[in-house]
Design an enzyme around this catalytic site. Structure first.
Site, PDB file in Angstrom:
ATOM      1  N   GLY A  14       0.813  -1.217   0.000  1.00 18.58           N
ATOM      2  CA  GLY A  14       0.000   0.000   0.000  1.00 18.58           C
ATOM      3  C   GLY A  14       0.840   1.257   0.000  1.00 18.58           C
ATOM      4  O   GLY A  14       0.490   2.263   0.613  1.00 18.58           O
ATOM      5  N   SER A  40       0.603  -3.773   5.214  1.00 13.14           N
ATOM      6  CA  SER A  40       0.898  -3.955   6.625  1.00 13.14           C
ATOM      7  C   SER A  40       1.395  -2.642   7.233  1.00 13.14           C
ATOM      8  O   SER A  40       2.441  -2.118   6.824  1.00 13.14           O
ATOM      9  CB  SER A  40       1.977  -5.031   6.773  1.00 13.14           C
ATOM     10  OG  SER A  40       2.558  -4.930   8.045  1.00 13.14           O
ATOM     11  N   VAL A  46       7.974   3.351   1.997  1.00 13.16           N
ATOM     12  CA  VAL A  46       9.274   4.025   1.899  1.00 13.16           C
ATOM     13  C   VAL A  46       9.086   5.543   2.067  1.00 13.16           C
ATOM     14  O   VAL A  46       9.882   6.214   2.731  1.00 13.16           O
ATOM     15  CB  VAL A  46      10.019   3.607   0.612  1.00 13.16           C
ATOM     16  CG1 VAL A  46       9.305   4.059  -0.626  1.00 13.16           C
ATOM     17  CG2 VAL A  46      11.429   4.126   0.599  1.00 13.16           C
ATOM     18  N   LYS A  79       6.377  21.803 -10.676  1.00  9.77           N
ATOM     19  CA  LYS A  79       7.799  21.529 -10.976  1.00  9.77           C
ATOM     20  C   LYS A  79       8.022  21.687 -12.480  1.00  9.77           C
ATOM     21  O   LYS A  79       7.334  21.048 -13.275  1.00  9.77           O
ATOM     22  CB  LYS A  79       8.143  20.105 -10.529  1.00  9.77           C
ATOM     23  CG  LYS A  79       9.542  19.659 -10.919  1.00  9.77           C
ATOM     24  CD  LYS A  79       9.814  18.230 -10.472  1.00  9.77           C
ATOM     25  CE  LYS A  79      11.146  17.752 -11.018  1.00  9.77           C
ATOM     26  NZ  LYS A  79      11.359  16.322 -10.810  1.00  9.77           N
ATOM     27  N   LEU A 333       9.063  -0.510  -6.524  1.00  9.27           N
ATOM     28  CA  LEU A 333      10.363  -0.935  -6.005  1.00  9.27           C
ATOM     29  C   LEU A 333      10.506  -2.452  -5.994  1.00  9.27           C
ATOM     30  O   LEU A 333      11.626  -2.968  -6.006  1.00  9.27           O
ATOM     31  CB  LEU A 333      10.560  -0.377  -4.593  1.00  9.27           C
ATOM     32  CG  LEU A 333      10.485   1.159  -4.479  1.00  9.27           C
ATOM     33  CD1 LEU A 333      10.563   1.596  -3.022  1.00  9.27           C
ATOM     34  CD2 LEU A 333      11.599   1.812  -5.292  1.00  9.27           C
ATOM     35  N   ILE A 346       8.431   6.960  -9.795  1.00 11.48           N
ATOM     36  CA  ILE A 346       6.960   7.003  -9.874  1.00 11.48           C
ATOM     37  C   ILE A 346       6.538   6.917 -11.340  1.00 11.48           C
ATOM     38  O   ILE A 346       5.525   6.300 -11.667  1.00 11.48           O
ATOM     39  CB  ILE A 346       6.401   8.249  -9.156  1.00 11.48           C
ATOM     40  CG1 ILE A 346       6.712   8.125  -7.651  1.00 11.48           C
ATOM     41  CG2 ILE A 346       4.901   8.402  -9.380  1.00 11.48           C
ATOM     42  CD1 ILE A 346       6.386   9.346  -6.815  1.00 11.48           C
ATOM     43  N   TYR A 431      13.948   7.413 -30.127  1.00 13.15           N
ATOM     44  CA  TYR A 431      12.990   6.320 -29.930  1.00 13.15           C
ATOM     45  C   TYR A 431      11.605   6.923 -29.754  1.00 13.15           C
ATOM     46  O   TYR A 431      11.454   8.059 -29.328  1.00 13.15           O
ATOM     47  CB  TYR A 431      13.361   5.397 -28.777  1.00 13.15           C
ATOM     48  CG  TYR A 431      14.073   6.033 -27.608  1.00 13.15           C
ATOM     49  CD1 TYR A 431      15.447   5.908 -27.470  1.00 13.15           C
ATOM     50  CD2 TYR A 431      13.369   6.738 -26.652  1.00 13.15           C
ATOM     51  CE1 TYR A 431      16.102   6.485 -26.393  1.00 13.15           C
ATOM     52  CE2 TYR A 431      14.015   7.297 -25.563  1.00 13.15           C
ATOM     53  CZ  TYR A 431      15.376   7.170 -25.444  1.00 13.15           C
ATOM     54  OH  TYR A 431      16.016   7.735 -24.384  1.00 13.15           O
TER      55      TYR A 431
HETATM   56  C1  LIG Z   1      15.983   7.835  -1.239  1.00 11.51           C
HETATM   57  C2  LIG Z   1      14.856   7.699  -2.194  1.00 11.51           C
HETATM   58  C3  LIG Z   1      14.360   8.837  -2.828  1.00 11.51           C
HETATM   59  C4  LIG Z   1      13.319   8.725  -3.749  1.00 11.51           C
HETATM   60  N1  LIG Z   1      12.889   9.833  -4.413  1.00 11.51           N
HETATM   61  C5  LIG Z   1      11.992   9.699  -5.411  1.00 11.51           C
HETATM   62  C6  LIG Z   1      11.560  10.811  -6.175  1.00 11.51           C
HETATM   63  O1  LIG Z   1      11.940  11.949  -5.919  1.00 11.51           O
HETATM   64  N2  LIG Z   1      10.698  10.586  -7.194  1.00 11.51           N
HETATM   65  C7  LIG Z   1      10.223   9.346  -7.500  1.00 11.51           C
HETATM   66  O2  LIG Z   1       9.483   9.197  -8.480  1.00 11.51           O
HETATM   67  N3  LIG Z   1      10.570   8.294  -6.752  1.00 11.51           N
HETATM   68  C8  LIG Z   1      11.427   8.431  -5.731  1.00 11.51           C
HETATM   69  N4  LIG Z   1      11.780   7.344  -4.984  1.00 11.51           N
HETATM   70  C9  LIG Z   1      11.109   6.078  -5.216  1.00 11.51           C
HETATM   71  C10 LIG Z   1       9.690   6.110  -4.648  1.00 11.51           C
HETATM   72  O3  LIG Z   1       9.736   6.425  -3.266  1.00 11.51           O
HETATM   73  C11 LIG Z   1       9.033   4.769  -4.857  1.00 11.51           C
HETATM   74  O4  LIG Z   1       9.132   4.385  -6.202  1.00 11.51           O
HETATM   75  C12 LIG Z   1       7.579   4.836  -4.534  1.00 11.51           C
HETATM   76  O5  LIG Z   1       7.377   5.330  -3.246  1.00 11.51           O
HETATM   77  C13 LIG Z   1       6.946   3.473  -4.641  1.00 11.51           C
HETATM   78  O6  LIG Z   1       7.303   2.653  -3.575  1.00 11.51           O
HETATM   79  P1  LIG Z   1       6.566   1.269  -3.465  1.00 11.51           P
HETATM   80  O7  LIG Z   1       5.109   1.514  -3.338  1.00 11.51           O
HETATM   81  O8  LIG Z   1       7.036   0.386  -4.554  1.00 11.51           O
HETATM   82  O9  LIG Z   1       7.150   0.658  -2.097  1.00 11.51           O
HETATM   83  P2  LIG Z   1       6.851   1.024  -0.568  1.00 11.51           P
HETATM   84  O10 LIG Z   1       6.498   2.432  -0.376  1.00 11.51           O
HETATM   85  O11 LIG Z   1       8.014   0.507   0.205  1.00 11.51           O
HETATM   86  O12 LIG Z   1       5.564   0.165  -0.190  1.00 11.51           O
HETATM   87  C14 LIG Z   1       5.663  -1.221   0.078  1.00 11.51           C
HETATM   88  C15 LIG Z   1       4.333  -1.710   0.639  1.00 11.51           C
HETATM   89  O13 LIG Z   1       4.384  -3.126   0.765  1.00 11.51           O
HETATM   90  C16 LIG Z   1       3.893  -3.509   2.027  1.00 11.51           C
HETATM   91  N5  LIG Z   1       4.520  -4.785   2.405  1.00 11.51           N
HETATM   92  C17 LIG Z   1       5.801  -5.161   2.257  1.00 11.51           C
HETATM   93  N6  LIG Z   1       5.978  -6.424   2.719  1.00 11.51           N
HETATM   94  C18 LIG Z   1       4.779  -6.846   3.160  1.00 11.51           C
HETATM   95  C19 LIG Z   1       4.300  -8.039   3.754  1.00 11.51           C
HETATM   96  N7  LIG Z   1       5.112  -9.094   4.010  1.00 11.51           N
HETATM   97  N8  LIG Z   1       3.001  -8.117   4.089  1.00 11.51           N
HETATM   98  C20 LIG Z   1       2.140  -7.083   3.865  1.00 11.51           C
HETATM   99  N9  LIG Z   1       2.535  -5.927   3.290  1.00 11.51           N
HETATM  100  C21 LIG Z   1       3.825  -5.805   2.955  1.00 11.51           C
HETATM  101  C22 LIG Z   1       4.297  -2.350   2.947  1.00 11.51           C
HETATM  102  O14 LIG Z   1       3.491  -2.322   4.083  1.00 11.51           O
HETATM  103  C23 LIG Z   1       4.008  -1.168   2.020  1.00 11.51           C
HETATM  104  O15 LIG Z   1       2.633  -0.844   2.090  1.00 11.51           O
HETATM  105  C24 LIG Z   1      12.771   7.449  -4.029  1.00 11.51           C
HETATM  106  C25 LIG Z   1      13.238   6.320  -3.347  1.00 11.51           C
HETATM  107  C26 LIG Z   1      14.269   6.431  -2.440  1.00 11.51           C
HETATM  108  C27 LIG Z   1      14.763   5.201  -1.735  1.00 11.51           C
END
Ligand SMILES: Cc1cc2nc3c(=O)[nH]c(=O)nc-3n(C[C@H](O)[C@H](O)[C@H](O)COP(=O)(O)OP(=O)(O)OC[C@H]3O[C@@H](n4cnc5c(N)ncnc54)[C@H](O)[C@@H]3O)c2cc1C
Length: 496
Positions: A14, A40, A46, A79, A333, A346, A431
């Site tokens: 989420g 969870s 992140v 932006k 991620l 994103i 491209y």
């Molecule tokens: C330092 C840094 C800077 C960034 N800056 C940018 C930016 O400026 N622009 C940009 O586009 N992107 C940026 N990103 C990337 C961006 O933050 C992510 O691409 C975006 O937030 C998507 O994250 P996500 O949803 O894939 O993962 P997460 O936000 O980590 O979500 C993972 C989800 O999975 C759930 N989960 C995991 N394991 C389990 C389990 N076993 N059971 C139940 N639930 C579980 C967690 O509870 C959570 O809800 C950055 C990343 C980092 C590390």
């Protein structure tokens, strides 16, 4: 292929990826699938993706989300690009704008004409021919309008990442997405296909599905852990593997409509102005800098005291070899990570969702859909990777072991070819879709100080006088129209 009714889609995660996927499926494939999202609170998200690309506007619009409501809920600012400082050499500064430089003249891209007059009396920096650059430098913002010469730009958002997923959650739940709170303890798989059948939660719940979208972040619970899809490591090209992040209060003065990336001894530092605060972080290579030094350097650079304890994040550059395996598709991620230098994560989430909708399977998954999806994801990752490496490699800096390493490292052949083409002829490899297109490459090549040996000879067919007149008129029109744009802060007040 037509979507069969009511596929059971289970999204694990989420964060931004999970709720963007849920929102898109509920809005655009709502009748075709029943969406359950498992997340969870114990693990959390992140929560640091604050800077975006203009494509996000299309996502918001396509879903019918009200832009004002979204911006207010996430404390968003506009932006117009990213300012890079000290990358090519210390003291350098350029903006990679969202939009083009000038307009083609006689069918030849503008930068060839600019290169021809570069250094001549009265010729301005190429940024003066970009409405996005000129507006960014004056902290002004107006929506692009077809009536103006300045319509050749786009805009994105800078927002509070911890508020985006909750905003989309409310929106998606109103459209029928079921949310389940729980921790995945086990993954039930089919024998012999290996397909995932259900998620077993630690509280005993069992969530069955036909298609599983892995949005579990760096844990990659389904694709990486359960299916063991190999990891392709790119850290030899992109050695930054940690970040320390800390918000600070907004300083007095204008709210800049751009993200700033400042080169640091072992990486770079971001500055992202939001309505209610400024986001900051130092992305660094742990082989070249320890955590305490990075944290001290970040805190030292803040304009106002930190509003929270600095957060340490660890990551690796690379991706899972395939994002779609069996009935599991990783988005966000969970599928891979390329550091945030060009705010691309994103975008990659959005791109994967778009491709998923294009290839949305019925009850049976066709290899052609899976392979089409994977090929599109591969192409995007490879291009973004090359573009990011360019920012590090195209430098004359040798003042720290980190910069010396990235300056002298071997780069992918695909980037070597692009660089060669640019150096020899000022041409950009073309491209048809995806990131990044010609203006972006031109911005970074020139910004990092790579001046080509020649320009397109056809540019010479335009007489010098006519060219100088066209350049002066364009510059004046941009300057005039930007001067009439509202201040960015005032524009935000109107949008509030
Ligand atoms: C330092 C840094 C800077 C960034 N800056 C940018 C930016 O400026 N622009 C940009 O586009 N992107 C940026 N990103 C990337 C961006 O933050 C992510 O691409 C975006 O937030 C998507 O994250 P996500 O949803 O894939 O993962 P997460 O936000 O980590 O979500 C993972 C989800 O999975 C759930 N989960 C995991 N394991 C389990 C389990 N076993 N059971 C139940 N639930 C579980 C967690 O509870 C959570 O809800 C950055 C990343 C980092 C590390």
């Amino acid at each position: 292929m037509p979507v069969q009714p009511r596929s059971r889609v289970v999204i694990l995660g989420g964060g931004t990826a999970g709720w963007m996927t849920a929102a898109a499926l509920s809005a655009l494939a709502g009748a075709a699938c029943k969406v359950t999202l498992v997340e969870s609170a114990d693990i959390g998200i992140v929560g640091v993706g604050e800077a975006t690309l203009p494509h996000l506007r299309a996502f918001i619009t396509r879903l019918g989300i009200d832009e004002h409501a979204f911006m207010a809920a996430t404390e968003a600012t506009f932006k117009l690009g990213i300012e890079f400082r000290d990358f090519g050499r210390i003291g350098d500064r350029y903006i990679h704008p969202f939009g083009s430089y000038g307009q083609p003249l006689n069918g030849i891209a503008f930068h060839h004409h600019w290169l021809r007059r570069r250094g001549a009396d009265g010729t301005s920096p190429i940024g003066d021919y970009s409405p996005a650059v000129v507006a960014a430098e004056q902290s002004r913002f107006a929506f692009p309008s077809n009536r103006n010469v300045t319509n050749s730009f786009g805009y994105a958002y800078q927002f509070d990442a911890t508020r985006f997923a909750p905003f989309l959650r409310t929106w998606s739940e109103e459209r029928g997405v079921r949310r389940v709170e729980g921790l995945v303890a086990n993954v039930d798989r089919d024998d012999p296909t290996g397909d995932v059948r259900a998620l077993q939660l630690s509280d005993g719940q069992r969530i069955e599905g036909d298609l599983f979208i892995d949005c579990s972040g760096f844990r990659s619970v389904l694709l990486g852990t359960a299916l063991d899809e190999p990891w392709e490591d790119w850290s030899h090209w992109l050695p930054c593997d940690r970040a320390v992040a800390a918000p600070c209060a907004s300083p007095p003065g204008p709210i800049e409509p751009f993200t700033r990336a400042v080169a640091m001894p072992a990486g770079w530092r971001w500055r992202i102005p939001l309505r209610h605060r400024v986001g900051n972080g130092y992305v660094y290579s742990s082989a070249h800098c320890d955590d305490a030094t990075a944290q001290a350097a970040l805190l030292d650079a803040l304009e106002t005291p930190s509003l929270a304890e600095p957060r340490l994040l660890r990551f690796k550059a690379g991706r899972r070899r395939r994002s779609w395996v069996g009935n599991v598709i990783a988005v966000g991620l969970a599928s891979g990570f390329l550091e945030p230098l060009e705010s691309t994560s994103i975008y990659l989430v959005q791109m994967a969702i778009t491709r998923l909708l294009e290839h949305f399977p019925g009850r049976t998954i066709e290899p052609v859909d899976r392979d089409g999806f994977n090929a599109a994801v591969d192409a995007e990752y490879d291009r973004i990777r090359d573009f990011l490496i360019l920012h590090y490699h195209a430098t004359t800096r040798d003042d720290s072991p980190f910069w010396d390493h990235v300056r002298t490292m071997r780069i992918p052949d695909s980037l070597e070819e692009k660089l060669e083409l640019w150096r020899r002829s000022a041409q950009v490899q073309q491209y048809g879709y995806g990131l990044f297109l010609e203006p972006s490459w031109v911005a970074v090549y020139l910004g990092q100080g790579i001046i080509p040996e020649r320009w397109d000879q056809r540019a010479d067919l335009l007489g010098e006088e006519a060219l100088d007149r066209a350049l002066a008129e364009l510059r004046a029109a941009i300057a005039r129209e930007v001067a009439a744009m509202p201040d960015h802060r005032d524009q935000l007040m109107r949008a509030a």
